[in-house]
Design a protein around this motif. Structure first.
Motif, PDB file in Angstrom:
ATOM      1  N   THR A   1       0.827  -1.209   0.000  1.00  0.00           N
ATOM      2  CA  THR A   1       0.000   0.000   0.000  1.00  0.00           C
ATOM      3  C   THR A   1       0.858   1.253   0.000  1.00  0.00           C
ATOM      4  O   THR A   1       0.544   2.237  -0.680  1.00  0.00           O
TER       5      THR A   1
ATOM      6  N   TYR B   1      -4.822  -7.815  -2.776  1.00  0.00           N
ATOM      7  CA  TYR B   1      -4.680  -8.007  -1.332  1.00  0.00           C
ATOM      8  C   TYR B   1      -5.165  -9.416  -0.993  1.00  0.00           C
ATOM      9  O   TYR B   1      -6.353  -9.719  -1.161  1.00  0.00           O
TER      10      TYR B   1
ATOM     11  N   MET C   1      -5.344  -3.633   4.272  1.00  0.00           N
ATOM     12  CA  MET C   1      -5.620  -2.620   3.249  1.00  0.00           C
ATOM     13  C   MET C   1      -6.067  -1.375   3.988  1.00  0.00           C
ATOM     14  O   MET C   1      -7.253  -1.126   4.182  1.00  0.00           O
TER      15      MET C   1
ATOM     16  N   ALA D   1      -1.482   5.603   0.160  1.00  0.00           N
ATOM     17  CA  ALA D   1      -2.437   4.503   0.051  1.00  0.00           C
ATOM     18  C   ALA D   1      -2.661   4.196  -1.429  1.00  0.00           C
ATOM     19  O   ALA D   1      -3.433   4.886  -2.112  1.00  0.00           O
TER      20      ALA D   1
ATOM     21  N   TRP E   1      -4.293   1.989  -3.008  1.00  0.00           N
ATOM     22  CA  TRP E   1      -5.632   1.616  -3.467  1.00  0.00           C
ATOM     23  C   TRP E   1      -6.475   2.817  -3.861  1.00  0.00           C
ATOM     24  O   TRP E   1      -7.498   2.668  -4.546  1.00  0.00           O
TER      25      TRP E   1
END
Length: 244
Positions: A81, A95, A100, A174, A176
């Motif tokens: 991440t 993941y 996460m 991050a 994501w």
């Protein structure tokens, strides 16, 4: 030669690249690479931290030099991440029953800074977490409950120590938020409870469910390989259909 993206595998706490071998054996036609995290090892004096791990992941991803999909397992989701958003060719993060989290979060922030019961914690010196480490206290039950007994015992013998710094430091990025993500839920995981996985997986674009414990790369390598192939194929098709 495969036209699918390169697959980069990032292990979790206490482990090393050795844990991926049964899975890799089912992906022999693909370009599969692994990352050894500095925070995990046998000598507590030289263990790295979260940012060392993220640097190792970023270097491994950049070295591919082409379309890449990265898999983070368990703790490995944290350095992934942190690092994946900084490398241009990363097209998807997967993941695998992994953490996460968001910017500012640490591993311990998930559990109100209380060490989980399956951690054997050694804080050094005088409670200084930055120089401490922890071991897996109940690995057979927590990590390898559905793994064939002989392989589970071999894996326990290879586990190392994990630096406490790696689980106390906060994320500064991050991935994501900017990189498409898939979350593979391990429904019988005894280390990361399914409700917690599901809460984190709400951030992913895709979710896949696998009826397994915490370590499907050991307990169900063929099925996990099938899922990853499908993810790679989907990513490849998405890339080809995207505007130039």
């Amino acid at each position: 030669m495969s036209t699918l993206p390169t697959l980069v595998l990032v292990h979790g706490a206490w482990h090393g690249t050795w844990c991926w071998q049964p899975l890799i054996d089912h992906l022999s036609d693909l370009d599969v690479r692994t990352v050894a995290l500095p925070s995990s090892g046998h000598n507590p004096a030289v263990l790295g931290d979260l940012y060392d791990d993220a640097e190792a992941v970023a270097k491994a991803l950049a070295a591919v030099g082409g379309p890449t999909v990265v898999v983070g397992h368990s703790y490995g989701g944290c350095p992934v991440t942190e690092a994946a958003a900084t490398v241009r060719d990363v097209q998807r993060v997967i993941y695998l029953s992994a953490l996460m989290q968001d910017v500012g979060d640490s591993v311990l922030s998930l559990v109100d800074d209380v060490h989980p019961p399956y951690w054997d914690v050694h804080e050094q010196p005088q409670g200084n977490a930055e120089h401490g480490y922890f071991e897996a206290a109940q690995p057979l039950e927590t990590l390898y409950g559905d793994v064939e007994p002989h392989l589970a015992q071999q894996s326990v013998a290879r586990l190392g120590r994990q630096s406490l710094a790696s689980v106390t430091q906060p994320l500064t990025q991050a991935a994501w938020r900017t990189v498409p993500c898939t979350y593979i839920l391990c429904e019988e995981d005894m280390a990361i409870p399914l409700p917690l996985q599901e809460a984190m997986a709400a951030r992913a674009r895709r979710t896949v469910r696998l009826r397994s414990g915490h370590s499907p790369f050991l307990s169900q390598p063929a099925e996990l390989a099938r899922i990853l192939r499908e993810e790679l194929a989907l990513q490849s098709r998405d890339r080809q259909s995207s505007p130039a």
